[in-house]
Scaffold this active site. Structure first.
Site, mmCIF file in Angstrom:
data_model
loop_
_atom_site.group_PDB
_atom_site.id
_atom_site.type_symbol
_atom_site.label_atom_id
_atom_site.label_comp_id
_atom_site.label_asym_id
_atom_site.label_seq_id
_atom_site.Cartn_x
_atom_site.Cartn_y
_atom_site.Cartn_z
ATOM 1 N N PHE A 13 -7.555 51.226 53.113
ATOM 2 C CA PHE A 13 -7.866 50.252 54.171
ATOM 3 C C PHE A 13 -8.597 50.946 55.339
ATOM 4 O O PHE A 13 -9.773 50.671 55.609
ATOM 5 C CB PHE A 13 -6.540 49.602 54.602
ATOM 6 C CG PHE A 13 -6.547 48.874 55.899
ATOM 7 C CD1 PHE A 13 -7.572 48.009 56.239
ATOM 8 C CD2 PHE A 13 -5.484 49.039 56.802
ATOM 9 C CE1 PHE A 13 -7.559 47.327 57.458
ATOM 10 C CE2 PHE A 13 -5.465 48.365 58.007
ATOM 11 C CZ PHE A 13 -6.499 47.520 58.338
ATOM 12 N N ASP A 33 -10.477 60.595 47.491
ATOM 13 C CA ASP A 33 -9.319 59.720 47.283
ATOM 14 C C ASP A 33 -8.857 59.869 45.838
ATOM 15 O O ASP A 33 -9.681 60.083 44.948
ATOM 16 C CB ASP A 33 -9.736 58.248 47.540
ATOM 17 C CG ASP A 33 -8.555 57.367 47.899
ATOM 18 O OD1 ASP A 33 -7.647 57.219 47.053
ATOM 19 O OD2 ASP A 33 -8.529 56.825 49.013
ATOM 20 N N LYS A 93 4.291 64.989 49.801
ATOM 21 C CA LYS A 93 3.317 66.036 49.489
ATOM 22 C C LYS A 93 1.984 65.845 50.228
ATOM 23 O O LYS A 93 1.400 66.817 50.713
ATOM 24 C CB LYS A 93 3.072 66.086 47.974
ATOM 25 C CG LYS A 93 4.202 66.795 47.226
ATOM 26 C CD LYS A 93 4.134 66.589 45.736
ATOM 27 C CE LYS A 93 3.178 67.530 45.071
ATOM 28 N NZ LYS A 93 3.272 67.419 43.583
ATOM 29 N N GLY A 104 -6.633 74.444 55.859
ATOM 30 C CA GLY A 104 -7.236 75.673 55.325
ATOM 31 C C GLY A 104 -8.741 75.494 55.171
ATOM 32 O O GLY A 104 -9.534 76.388 55.509
ATOM 33 N N ALA A 116 -4.260 61.595 60.746
ATOM 34 C CA ALA A 116 -3.748 60.245 61.015
ATOM 35 C C ALA A 116 -2.231 60.292 61.038
ATOM 36 O O ALA A 116 -1.582 60.230 59.999
ATOM 37 C CB ALA A 116 -4.240 59.294 59.932
ATOM 38 N N TYR A 147 8.337 59.349 54.722
ATOM 39 C CA TYR A 147 7.066 59.110 55.425
ATOM 40 C C TYR A 147 7.131 59.705 56.834
ATOM 41 O O TYR A 147 6.277 60.501 57.226
ATOM 42 C CB TYR A 147 6.831 57.601 55.482
ATOM 43 C CG TYR A 147 5.533 57.170 56.118
ATOM 44 C CD1 TYR A 147 4.316 57.413 55.493
ATOM 45 C CD2 TYR A 147 5.527 56.478 57.343
ATOM 46 C CE1 TYR A 147 3.120 56.984 56.071
ATOM 47 C CE2 TYR A 147 4.341 56.048 57.919
ATOM 48 C CZ TYR A 147 3.139 56.298 57.285
ATOM 49 O OH TYR A 147 1.962 55.874 57.856
ATOM 50 N N TYR A 161 -1.883 75.409 63.310
ATOM 51 C CA TYR A 161 -3.241 75.872 62.983
ATOM 52 C C TYR A 161 -4.107 75.911 64.237
ATOM 53 O O TYR A 161 -4.984 76.764 64.374
ATOM 54 C CB TYR A 161 -3.878 74.988 61.896
ATOM 55 C CG TYR A 161 -3.690 75.578 60.513
ATOM 56 C CD1 TYR A 161 -2.434 75.605 59.920
ATOM 57 C CD2 TYR A 161 -4.755 76.144 59.815
ATOM 58 C CE1 TYR A 161 -2.244 76.174 58.668
ATOM 59 C CE2 TYR A 161 -4.570 76.713 58.559
ATOM 60 C CZ TYR A 161 -3.320 76.727 57.997
ATOM 61 O OH TYR A 161 -3.136 77.299 56.765
HETATM 62 N N1 LIG Z 1 -2.568 50.883 58.538
HETATM 63 C C1 LIG Z 1 -1.745 51.201 59.521
HETATM 64 O O1 LIG Z 1 -1.288 50.318 60.264
HETATM 65 C C2 LIG Z 1 -1.364 52.650 59.769
HETATM 66 C C3 LIG Z 1 -0.468 52.925 60.813
HETATM 67 C C4 LIG Z 1 -0.140 54.242 61.059
HETATM 68 C C5 LIG Z 1 -0.687 55.279 60.308
HETATM 69 N N2 LIG Z 1 -1.541 54.983 59.304
HETATM 70 C C6 LIG Z 1 -2.070 56.104 58.516
HETATM 71 O O2 LIG Z 1 -3.435 55.918 58.223
HETATM 72 C C7 LIG Z 1 -3.735 56.408 56.919
HETATM 73 C C8 LIG Z 1 -4.393 55.332 56.078
HETATM 74 O O3 LIG Z 1 -3.528 54.198 55.972
HETATM 75 P P1 LIG Z 1 -4.009 52.853 55.266
HETATM 76 O O4 LIG Z 1 -3.333 51.740 55.942
HETATM 77 O O5 LIG Z 1 -5.492 52.862 55.154
HETATM 78 O O6 LIG Z 1 -3.342 53.031 53.827
HETATM 79 P P2 LIG Z 1 -3.982 52.839 52.363
HETATM 80 O O7 LIG Z 1 -2.869 52.935 51.394
HETATM 81 O O8 LIG Z 1 -4.846 51.614 52.328
HETATM 82 O O9 LIG Z 1 -4.943 54.104 52.244
HETATM 83 C C9 LIG Z 1 -4.481 55.382 51.937
HETATM 84 C C10 LIG Z 1 -5.445 56.004 50.944
HETATM 85 O O10 LIG Z 1 -5.026 57.341 50.657
HETATM 86 C C11 LIG Z 1 -5.180 57.568 49.257
HETATM 87 N N3 LIG Z 1 -4.281 58.664 48.880
HETATM 88 C C12 LIG Z 1 -2.928 58.683 48.898
HETATM 89 N N4 LIG Z 1 -2.460 59.879 48.481
HETATM 90 C C13 LIG Z 1 -3.559 60.650 48.211
HETATM 91 C C14 LIG Z 1 -3.743 61.984 47.765
HETATM 92 N N5 LIG Z 1 -2.692 62.783 47.495
HETATM 93 N N6 LIG Z 1 -5.011 62.443 47.597
HETATM 94 C C15 LIG Z 1 -6.080 61.659 47.863
HETATM 95 N N7 LIG Z 1 -5.964 60.376 48.295
HETATM 96 C C16 LIG Z 1 -4.724 59.880 48.467
HETATM 97 C C17 LIG Z 1 -4.827 56.233 48.620
HETATM 98 O O11 LIG Z 1 -5.310 56.089 47.314
HETATM 99 C C18 LIG Z 1 -5.479 55.259 49.593
HETATM 100 O O12 LIG Z 1 -6.814 54.986 49.237
HETATM 101 C C19 LIG Z 1 -2.414 56.920 56.332
HETATM 102 O O13 LIG Z 1 -2.330 58.309 56.528
HETATM 103 C C20 LIG Z 1 -1.372 56.225 57.164
HETATM 104 O O14 LIG Z 1 -0.188 56.975 57.260
HETATM 105 C C21 LIG Z 1 -1.885 53.692 59.015
#
Ligand SMILES: NC(=O)c1ccc[n+]([C@@H]2O[C@H](COP(=O)([O-])OP(=O)(O)OC[C@H]3O[C@@H](n4cnc5c(N)ncnc54)[C@H](O)[C@@H]3O)[C@@H](O)[C@H]2O)c1
Length: 319
Positions: A13, A33, A93, A104, A116, A147, A161
């Site tokens: 998203f 991704d 992870k 790194g 994020a 989480y 870092y």
């Molecule tokens: N949407 C929110 O309201 C919100 C609020 C706080 C923090 N965040 C942070 O923003 C970031 C994105 O959130 P989002 O809402 O877009 O979620 P989302 O699930 O739509 O997007 C996360 C993306 O990360 C990819 N992903 C997960 N593990 C992975 C890995 N090991 N290697 C490569 N890709 C991987 C998933 O396939 C997905 O496309 C996250 O880190 C989340 O913690 C989002």
């Protein structure tokens, strides 16, 4: 000057909106991704652009990207309670090993890295609204710990870092954000309410609906991320919309907007569900000159349009 930017979680998203924004600013974007919770439909409109490259890769494993990198934006992680409860180990992870791998890479390339983080680092907060100085109230062994604690570790290793290796870092604490490209089945309040309403099902509110949230429209968030990345501030900054609403009122708003003829029903509150959430955005205002511009009625209208179109496409594909 055009920059080369690595965005992890690019098919998700927020990551997909960031790809759009940085390409629109004239930069070269490498999206990475593993499609754990994201989908290629969110970025397929970018595949024809020569400034965009996609790597299907799990960032919890060693990350190799040839050539220079100016900025890394680490957005990969399951982000909704439904997702991270289903995938607790991957969630731990990606924000620990994944962040380490990317820091790194940032060190090796001399890149600036923005991570994020989330309002979840405040847990079920005892201070309201939440300023960046608040250390939080998190249950490390509760269901949400996978989480919340991973994100807290992510902040710690990012600071290490910065302090120890001199890597340029930025930490954003994102509060609930909504908009087009959220998944209808990700379990977060808005897509769940809309999905239920558009399918003629009763809307489920957990608890008595008196718990509050504050919802930020995705374009506002992206602007905040952009400004923080270009700033020279390395401590955490909250980005979110401080307009607070109870989940009961939010469910009623969605009901009215969809025009669905369904009821609101109540289910037991999940363990450790935060009772209130509202960012203190003083720092974002003072340091970045940022505040949200899109009000909820406009943001909800745009999001609902996206969900309606998406559902039409899904049913056309199934026909
Ligand atoms: N949407 C929110 O309201 C919100 C609020 C706080 C923090 N965040 C942070 O923003 C970031 C994105 O959130 P989002 O809402 O877009 O979620 P989302 O699930 O739509 O997007 C996360 C993306 O990360 C990819 N992903 C997960 N593990 C992975 C890995 N090991 N290697 C490569 N890709 C991987 C998933 O396939 C997905 O496309 C996250 O880190 C989340 O913690 C989002």
């Amino acid at each position: 000057m055009s920059k080369r930017i690595l965005i992890t979680g690019a098919a998700g998203f927020l990551g997909s909106h960031l790809c759009d924004r940085f390409l629109a600013e004239g930069h070269e974007v490498i999206g990475m991704d593993n499609l754990l919770t994201g989908h290629l439909r969110n970025i397929e409109h970018l595949f024809a652009k020569k400034e965009f490259t996609f790597y299907h890769h799990d960032v919890s494993k060693y990350v190799h990207v040839p050539g220079p990198i100016d900025y890394i934006l680490h957005f990969a992680s399951p982000a909704s309670p439904i997702d991270y409860l289903k995938m607790p180990i991957q969630t731990l992870k990606v924000s620990s090993l994944g962040t380490h791998n990317l820091l790194g890479l940032a060190k090796a390339k001399g890149a600036r890295m923005l991570v994020a983080s989330t309002s979840e680092v405040y847990g079920d907060p005892l201070v309201h609204p939440q300023p960046e100085e608040y250390w939080g109230n998190v249950n490390p062994i509760g269901p949400r710990g996978v989480y919340d604690e991973a994100k807290r570790f992510m902040e710690s290793i990012t600071m290490a870092y910065h302090n120890f290796h001199g890597v340029e870092t930025r930490i954003i604490r994102i509060f609930n954000t909504y908009g087009p490209r959220m998944r209808l089945d990700d379990g977060r309040a808005l897509p769940t309410f809309v999905n239920q309403a558009l399918h003629g099902e009763d809307i489920t509110v957990f608890g008595d609906g008196s718990q509050t949230r504050s919802f930020c429209y995705v374009d506002d968030l992206v602007e905040g991320i952009y400004r923080l990345l270009l700033s020279d501030y390395h401590l955490p900054v909250n980005i979110g919309n401080p307009v607070e609403i109870t989940l009961q009122d939010f469910a009623e708003e969605v009901l009215k907007l969809t025009g669905a003829n369904v009821k609101i029903v109540y289910r037991p509150l999940p363990q450790d569900d935060p009772k209130q959430r509202k960012p203190d955005i003083t720092k974002a205002k003072e340091l970045l000159g940022w505040e949200p511009k899109v009000d909820r009625s406009e943001g909800l209208k745009r999001t609902l349009e996206y969900f309606r179109k998406h559902l039409e496409e899904v049913s056309a594909a199934e026909a």
